[in-house]
Design an enzyme around this catalytic site. Sequence first.
Site, PDB file in Angstrom:
ATOM      1  N   ASP A 299      -8.815  -0.502  -5.743  1.00  0.00           N
ATOM      2  CA  ASP A 299      -9.582   0.622  -5.191  1.00  0.00           C
ATOM      3  C   ASP A 299      -8.917   2.034  -4.857  1.00  0.00           C
ATOM      4  O   ASP A 299      -7.868   1.968  -5.121  1.00  0.00           O
ATOM      5  CB  ASP A 299      -9.891   0.190  -3.847  1.00  0.00           C
ATOM      6  CG  ASP A 299      -8.644  -0.137  -2.765  1.00  0.00           C
ATOM      7  OD1 ASP A 299      -7.483  -0.577  -3.508  1.00  0.00           O
ATOM      8  OD2 ASP A 299      -8.596   0.269  -1.761  1.00  0.00           O
ATOM      9  N   GLU A 300     -10.043   2.879  -4.820  1.00  0.00           N
ATOM     10  CA  GLU A 300      -9.563   4.200  -4.502  1.00  0.00           C
ATOM     11  C   GLU A 300      -8.278   4.609  -5.445  1.00  0.00           C
ATOM     12  O   GLU A 300      -7.402   5.500  -5.072  1.00  0.00           O
ATOM     13  CB  GLU A 300      -9.009   4.291  -2.972  1.00  0.00           C
ATOM     14  CG  GLU A 300     -10.218   4.196  -2.145  1.00  0.00           C
ATOM     15  CD  GLU A 300      -9.779   3.980  -0.695  1.00  0.00           C
ATOM     16  OE1 GLU A 300     -10.739   4.703   0.004  1.00  0.00           O
ATOM     17  OE2 GLU A 300      -8.851   3.644  -0.289  1.00  0.00           O
TER      18      GLU A 300
ATOM     19  N   HIS B  35      -2.810   3.149  -4.795  1.00  0.00           N
ATOM     20  CA  HIS B  35      -2.297   2.695  -3.304  1.00  0.00           C
ATOM     21  C   HIS B  35      -0.846   2.198  -3.835  1.00  0.00           C
ATOM     22  O   HIS B  35      -0.513   0.804  -3.262  1.00  0.00           O
ATOM     23  CB  HIS B  35      -3.115   1.468  -2.651  1.00  0.00           C
ATOM     24  CG  HIS B  35      -4.328   2.152  -2.171  1.00  0.00           C
ATOM     25  ND1 HIS B  35      -4.243   2.809  -0.713  1.00  0.00           N
ATOM     26  CD2 HIS B  35      -5.725   2.185  -2.339  1.00  0.00           C
ATOM     27  CE1 HIS B  35      -5.829   2.983  -0.752  1.00  0.00           C
ATOM     28  NE2 HIS B  35      -6.316   2.754  -1.575  1.00  0.00           N
TER      29      HIS B  35
ATOM     30  N   GLU C 159      -4.535   0.960  10.040  1.00  0.00           N
ATOM     31  CA  GLU C 159      -4.192   2.171  10.395  1.00  0.00           C
ATOM     32  C   GLU C 159      -4.292   2.424  11.997  1.00  0.00           C
ATOM     33  O   GLU C 159      -3.553   2.987  12.694  1.00  0.00           O
ATOM     34  CB  GLU C 159      -5.100   3.340   9.752  1.00  0.00           C
ATOM     35  CG  GLU C 159      -5.127   3.344   8.301  1.00  0.00           C
ATOM     36  CD  GLU C 159      -5.855   2.664   7.465  1.00  0.00           C
ATOM     37  OE1 GLU C 159      -6.288   1.564   7.809  1.00  0.00           O
ATOM     38  OE2 GLU C 159      -5.849   2.919   6.299  1.00  0.00           O
TER      39      GLU C 159
ATOM     40  N   TRP D 164     -16.524  -3.824  -1.449  1.00  0.00           N
ATOM     41  CA  TRP D 164     -16.171  -3.038  -0.055  1.00  0.00           C
ATOM     42  C   TRP D 164     -17.075  -1.802  -0.054  1.00  0.00           C
ATOM     43  O   TRP D 164     -17.418  -1.273   1.263  1.00  0.00           O
ATOM     44  CB  TRP D 164     -14.837  -2.667   0.004  1.00  0.00           C
ATOM     45  CG  TRP D 164     -14.233  -1.700  -0.991  1.00  0.00           C
ATOM     46  CD1 TRP D 164     -13.945  -1.775  -2.260  1.00  0.00           C
ATOM     47  CD2 TRP D 164     -13.985  -0.092  -0.499  1.00  0.00           C
ATOM     48  NE1 TRP D 164     -13.542  -0.461  -2.508  1.00  0.00           N
ATOM     49  CE2 TRP D 164     -13.533   0.423  -1.547  1.00  0.00           C
ATOM     50  CE3 TRP D 164     -14.223   0.331   0.895  1.00  0.00           C
ATOM     51  CZ2 TRP D 164     -13.288   1.937  -1.427  1.00  0.00           C
ATOM     52  CZ3 TRP D 164     -13.716   1.648   0.934  1.00  0.00           C
ATOM     53  CH2 TRP D 164     -13.408   2.474  -0.272  1.00  0.00           C
TER      54      TRP D 164
ATOM     55  N   TYR E 191     -15.793  -4.197   8.288  1.00  0.00           N
ATOM     56  CA  TYR E 191     -14.714  -3.703   8.764  1.00  0.00           C
ATOM     57  C   TYR E 191     -14.391  -3.543  10.072  1.00  0.00           C
ATOM     58  O   TYR E 191     -14.754  -2.857  10.949  1.00  0.00           O
ATOM     59  CB  TYR E 191     -14.622  -2.293   8.084  1.00  0.00           C
ATOM     60  CG  TYR E 191     -14.078  -2.254   6.708  1.00  0.00           C
ATOM     61  CD1 TYR E 191     -14.711  -2.968   5.792  1.00  0.00           C
ATOM     62  CD2 TYR E 191     -13.353  -1.183   6.051  1.00  0.00           C
ATOM     63  CE1 TYR E 191     -14.178  -3.085   4.304  1.00  0.00           C
ATOM     64  CE2 TYR E 191     -12.843  -1.185   4.883  1.00  0.00           C
ATOM     65  CZ  TYR E 191     -13.242  -2.198   3.935  1.00  0.00           C
ATOM     66  OH  TYR E 191     -13.003  -2.121   2.614  1.00  0.00           O
TER      67      TYR E 191
ATOM     68  N   ASP F 159       0.813  -1.185  -0.185  1.00  0.00           N
ATOM     69  CA  ASP F 159       0.283   0.043  -0.047  1.00  0.00           C
ATOM     70  C   ASP F 159       0.993   1.292  -0.024  1.00  0.00           C
ATOM     71  O   ASP F 159       2.238   1.013  -0.052  1.00  0.00           O
ATOM     72  CB  ASP F 159      -1.267   0.059   1.120  1.00  0.00           C
ATOM     73  CG  ASP F 159      -2.388   0.576   0.702  1.00  0.00           C
ATOM     74  OD1 ASP F 159      -2.298   1.853   0.435  1.00  0.00           O
ATOM     75  OD2 ASP F 159      -3.374  -0.255   0.951  1.00  0.00           O
TER      76      ASP F 159
ATOM     77  N   ASP G  52     -11.749  -2.680  11.611  1.00  0.00           N
ATOM     78  CA  ASP G  52     -11.014  -1.553  12.449  1.00  0.00           C
ATOM     79  C   ASP G  52     -12.415  -0.292  12.729  1.00  0.00           C
ATOM     80  O   ASP G  52     -11.992   0.575  13.519  1.00  0.00           O
ATOM     81  CB  ASP G  52     -10.184  -0.898  11.351  1.00  0.00           C
ATOM     82  CG  ASP G  52     -10.706  -0.406  10.182  1.00  0.00           C
ATOM     83  OD1 ASP G  52     -11.910  -1.207   9.664  1.00  0.00           O
ATOM     84  OD2 ASP G  52     -10.489   0.552   9.368  1.00  0.00           O
TER      85      ASP G  52
END
Length: 758
Positions: free
Chosen positions: A332-333, A270, A476, A399, A424, A200, A426
């Site tokens: 993703d992203e 990423h 994170e 997701w 998720y 990442d 987290d």
Amino acid sequence: MRRFLLLAVAASLGACATSPKQTTGTVDNAPLSLIPMPAQVQRTPGHFRIAADTKIVVAPGDVQARRVAGQLQGWIRQARGLTLDIVEGKAGSGGIALATEAAVKGREAYTLDVGSAGVRIAANDETGLFYGAVTYWQLLTDPNARNGVPGVHIVDAPRFEWRGLMLDSSRHFQSVSEIEHLLDQMAMHKLNTFHWHLTDDQGWRLQIEKYPKLTEVGACRKAVGPDVALTGGKDEPYCGFYTQEQAKQIVAYAAERHITVVPEIEMPGHAQAAVASYPKFGAGGKKLAVSSDWGVNTALYNVDDGTFTFLQDVLDEVMAIFPSTYIHVGGDEAAKDEWERSKTVQAKMKSLGIDDEEKMQGWFIARIGDYLDKHGRRLIGWDEILDGKVPASATVMSWRGTEGAIKAANAGHDVVLAPSPTLYLDQLQSSLPDEPPGRPSGQTLKTIYDFDPVPTAIAPDKAKHVLGAEATLFSEYLPNWYRIQHAAFPRMAALAERTWSSRTDWHGFLARLPVQMSRYRAAGIVPADSAFAVAIADEPAMGGNAKVTLSNQTGYGTLRYTTDGSAPTPQSTAYTGPFEVPLPTTVRANAFDGQFGLAGPRDRSIDAKSLLRRTSDELDMCGNKLVLRLESPQAVDGQRPVYKVDIMDTCWMWKGVKLDGRYGIAVTVDRLPYNYALWKDVKGIVSRKARTAAGELEVHQDTCDGPKLTTIPLAKAKDGRATLNGILPKREGTHDLCFVITGKPGPKLWVLGDVQLR
Ligand code: ACM
């Protein structure tokens, strides 16, 4: 006597795998603490108690049964301190028999029969035998079965083939032994897919021999915020990667436990750690450092042939380490800013006749998908891969809620459900004040349990495309093994039941959990007790007293409390409704299932001052842009304070404050690093006019635009945690108070710790 018993076993167990001989005697109906709940469970008479001379029996030459027998032997040694002999014998010759048998239908399926004379586990594949052994081990580790596992006939098979857990080793890094510990637990939950997020923006964590800089450069980032405590100083970088040998060790360890490791190599976004290592493979043409910012960093891979050669070389080494059918390529992203700005990318798009960057991502992913196809592997990616044209063989991991799964399955793609925020891990699991830092949306044990992997919007004839579901451990805010355990357990048990079992029974699940919690502790796992722990709420009452309300998240167990400072016990007063206490009083409480304390006791010290104090956790947020619970890098009294803050709008509300006659106010504030990459969301950051360079904390009446009651300059706090005083003008009646911090979050972030009125 023993001889006779063994003959009886031969008769009863040898007869038939699916219907044990009914022996006389009564059926023990005490609940069985099995998680996930098997498909069919039928109670039968008798109990089977192992002794030092009990044998584990496998048929001569049945190597699969022999391997599982060795594993079961190890578990029994751990649970009971007995090392049972493994002997070859005719299936059904007594003891604990494991038999590979074609008559048991279905992949991973098994039957388990327990009677007074013995145990028999049968399956047509080794995985089924393994799961049968897991189920027997669960029965054996139920404290109610200390005097023998009760008679039972179980026929079981999983509902889904993909029962997964994703671990992010990029944002924070775990040791090989921690990952093995996690794999042990996955196996005991019958989870079979370990999705390993290895690359990442914040770190490339897998050794690639052809490109050594990926780990020489890409495996280290600057330590920021709480990471400074992990590295030992802000000048000590945060580093870590797995050698190929270690990765292979993890693959082998997982395989022994019937778990497939699916590696994830993120592309085209990423990618910052990779681009920092080899700038020529980046599209931005800039020299970048490995990112220390959470969120969406915008570094993208280039789209030239050289970059594809690099990615294919990397995938060659990845495929040599990981034998999984699926290779996860992220997707993703991927913010397209760099591609939009790059002349070479634009020229490439033109030459391909592609007119937008999302379709270009489709082309990129399809090219990688073809490469994997040619090597006999299948591509899986996050649901953004649907934005372009991807090969029909591509599997989609949904997701962004369940939308991606619905779209993909209805279009004929296989899908795996990993919806944010539901799965998720987290996301925090309760609003208890002692929850660790993290993302506070509140995905409780029940939220996970209530999640059905097949959304109703998938057409019935397309439901077969749902391979299963997985929970994610993005790291994170999970910087260490303790936090990972807290996030994963016991919510992993809910995930296991929903991905294995076709049956759901929330109340039955709760009743089975206390034994599961004791299994965790025996395995050296520290589970979260958030589903059971008592929340203690207080409010002022007449006569200078406080009214106390107790609750726990699941409503499971009897809540008991003390007011004399002593630890709550199964004999303490049972809670029947709100009660009053004089001031000061410390209330201590726990939830009990009979004699068993379901959680750690919680306490709350209540006095006149505490009733006029609110922590940031106890205040409302003014909005919900990007709310986090962040920890201070600095410890106070040996603990790091945790602050709830919207990092895009530093604004809190205290609703319904009785202000009559009060005027003193003290606020505790702190200043944290602002290490977030918000990409386009930056536009949504709320900025408020500051009067001084350091900014101020303003208190407004009723609404955040209402009359300003006081302004507290933050300069006095210097650059860290401080308690600052102010004066509120005299007001009558009940009002909402709004607390705003002026200026704009970043490059540092002011946070509010608590508010005390006097
Ligand atoms: C993801 O959470 N960006 C897959």
